[in-house]
Design a protein around this motif. Structure first.
Motif, PDB file in Angstrom:
ATOM      1  N   ILE A 228      -1.002   5.435   1.152  1.00  0.00           N
ATOM      2  CA  ILE A 228      -1.772   5.218  -0.081  1.00  0.00           C
ATOM      3  C   ILE A 228      -1.509   3.326  -0.549  1.00  0.00           C
ATOM      4  CG2 ILE A 228      -2.230   5.906  -2.496  1.00  0.00           C
ATOM      5  CD1 ILE A 228      -1.007   8.341  -1.721  1.00  0.00           C
ATOM      6  N   HIS A 229      -2.858   2.561  -0.798  1.00  0.00           N
ATOM      7  CA  HIS A 229      -2.548   0.970  -0.731  1.00  0.00           C
ATOM      8  C   HIS A 229      -2.506   0.361  -2.024  1.00  0.00           C
ATOM      9  CE1 HIS A 229      -2.518   1.230   3.293  1.00  0.00           C
ATOM     10  NE2 HIS A 229      -3.050   1.485   3.980  1.00  0.00           N
ATOM     11  N   ARG A 230      -1.660  -0.575  -2.636  1.00  0.00           N
ATOM     12  CA  ARG A 230      -1.822  -0.909  -3.380  1.00  0.00           C
ATOM     13  C   ARG A 230      -1.032  -2.115  -3.516  1.00  0.00           C
ATOM     14  NH1 ARG A 230      -3.933   2.880  -5.555  1.00  0.00           N
ATOM     15  NH2 ARG A 230      -3.776   4.102  -6.894  1.00  0.00           N
ATOM     16  N   ALA A 231      -2.258  -3.367  -3.803  1.00  0.00           N
ATOM     17  CA  ALA A 231      -1.798  -4.729  -4.737  1.00  0.00           C
ATOM     18  C   ALA A 231      -1.211  -5.649  -2.941  1.00  0.00           C
ATOM     19  CB  ALA A 231      -1.108  -5.216  -5.090  1.00  0.00           C
ATOM     20  N   GLY A 232      -1.191  -4.634  -2.045  1.00  0.00           N
ATOM     21  CA  GLY A 232       0.005  -5.113  -0.181  1.00  0.00           C
ATOM     22  C   GLY A 232       0.861  -4.304  -0.201  1.00  0.00           C
ATOM     23  N   ASP A 233       1.137  -3.626  -1.052  1.00  0.00           N
ATOM     24  CA  ASP A 233       2.129  -2.264  -0.355  1.00  0.00           C
ATOM     25  C   ASP A 233       1.511  -1.134  -0.421  1.00  0.00           C
ATOM     26  OD1 ASP A 233       4.483  -4.086  -1.600  1.00  0.00           O
ATOM     27  OD2 ASP A 233       4.577  -3.464  -3.722  1.00  0.00           O
ATOM     28  N   SER A 234       2.663  -0.335   0.384  1.00  0.00           N
ATOM     29  CA  SER A 234       2.303   0.981   0.603  1.00  0.00           C
ATOM     30  C   SER A 234       2.911   2.305   0.698  1.00  0.00           C
ATOM     31  CB  SER A 234       1.199   1.039   2.006  1.00  0.00           C
ATOM     32  OG  SER A 234       2.043   0.505   3.171  1.00  0.00           O
TER      33      SER A 234
END
Length: 356
Positions: A228-234
């Motif tokens: 799951i990805h958010r703003a370049g983080d996972s």
């Protein structure tokens, strides 16, 4: 089975020896009915397949309405006298009746925050809603509770919904009437699911169960993971099949499920049985968060204690081992429509970046 047999026989011996001889004949005959019921229950327990739903229900009703009241009586009678002990028995029966008639409808929303320094910054505040142990076969005549679960879940505005197993009791067909209702579960990152021990019982229709969950829009993890990805983080969610100490009833493999997942990433493991947390494969891992169900809290809780504690080291709520966490949901239903103290629950787990 031995514990059930002893719990059934010991009160009968004590009561017939020390208390029944002084009763009027009518009361003796009335009590003899409960003794005959006990004899029947012992026969059933030793002849019916224990894992079958009918057998489990017979066991449960005998336990709460016959065995436990008699155990209460023989413990309290020498201390308080038989009249007070008998009154306590009737109070216990009334409480159990409440759990049978109303308790299983008392749906709660439980919230908890998990602090971890390993959580990527973009996921600080990420909300995971956990649903477990729906056992929809038990709710066949009460579909309104399933609808209430969906409505209460959606009202929490979760980022992700996870289902940690036991959709059905004994047959895959039990889930068919709920396809439309459960397909209404909504989260920005969807619904991830694993299977519980009951979901494997009707194994000849196993593919049909997977198809039902696909129709509901659920992504069923069969020893696999998703990112799951958010703003370049996972972050990564890993899902395994049911795992327990009995190898013949184990369907999952953590090593297979975690293949390709970076070792130092933030990982969430979905595993139905919390006993898995104490098995070598998970004990030796550094997975920050594990979500389980399965225990139901024995569907009874008195303050902070539940009979489930006799069977599971971790039976409900949050547990911590170093920087690792386990959260065990008490679930929604069970093979028996009964809850007392261990009310049905959905769980909201908020991830926070930080240290405990």
């Amino acid at each position: 089975m031995l514990a059930f047999t002893l719990a059934a026989i010991v009160p009968e011996v004590v009561i017939w020896k020390y208390y029944a001889p002084d009763l009027p004949m009518g009361w003796k005959m009335a009590y003899a009915v409960t003794t005959l019921w006990m004899a029947l229950s012992l026969w059933v327990m030793h002849t019916w397949p224990f894992g079958h739903v009918r057998s489990l229900r017979f066991f449960f009703f005998t336990l709460v309405f016959v065995i436990l009241p008699k155990l209460i009586f023989i413990v309290l009678a020498p201390l308080m006298g038989w009249k007070i002990a008998l009154g306590c028995c009737f109070l216990a029966i009334a409480a159990f009746a409440y759990g049978l008639i109303w308790g299983w409808r008392k749906l709660k929303v439980r919230e908890v925050s998990i602090l971890s320094p390993e959580l990527p910054p973009a996921f600080d505040g990420y909300r995971i809603l956990q649903i477990s142990d729906l056992h929809v076969g038990t709710l066949a005549s009460h579909p309104e509770l399933v609808q209430q679960v969906v409505e209460r879940a959606n009202a929490q505005n979760p980022d992700l919904i996870v289902f940690t197993g036991d959709l059905v009791n004994h047959e895959v067909s039990e889930a068919e009437p709920y396809i439309d209702t459960l397909s209404c579960l909504q989260a920005s990152d969807g619904v991830l699911a694993i299977l519980g021990n009951h979901d494997y019982v009707d194994y000849k229709h196993f593919d049909h169960l997977l198809e039902i969950e696909r129709q509901m829009g659920w992504h069923t993890l069969l020893d696999e993971s998703v990112s799951i990805h958010r703003a370049g983080d996972s972050i990564f969610v890993i899902g395994v099949g049911h795992v327990c100490y009995n190898s013949e009833l184990t369907y999952g493999n953590l090593a297979d499920a975690a293949k390709g997942v970076p070792d130092h990433s933030f990982r969430i493991l979905l595993t139905h049985n919390p006993a898995h947390w104490n098995m070598p494969d998970l004990m030796d891992s550094d997975i920050p968060l594990t979500l389980s169900g399965h225990t139901h809290g024995a569907q009874m809780r008195f303050g902070k204690w539940s009979p489930a504690r006799l069977m599971y080291r971790e039976w409900g709520g949050i547990y911590q081992r170093g920087s690792r966490f386990l959260y065990v949901s008490l679930g929604i239903s069970g093979t028996v429509p009964f809850r007392l103290g261990a009310w049905p629950e959905i769980n909201v787990i908020t991830l926070r970046r930080g240290t405990t």
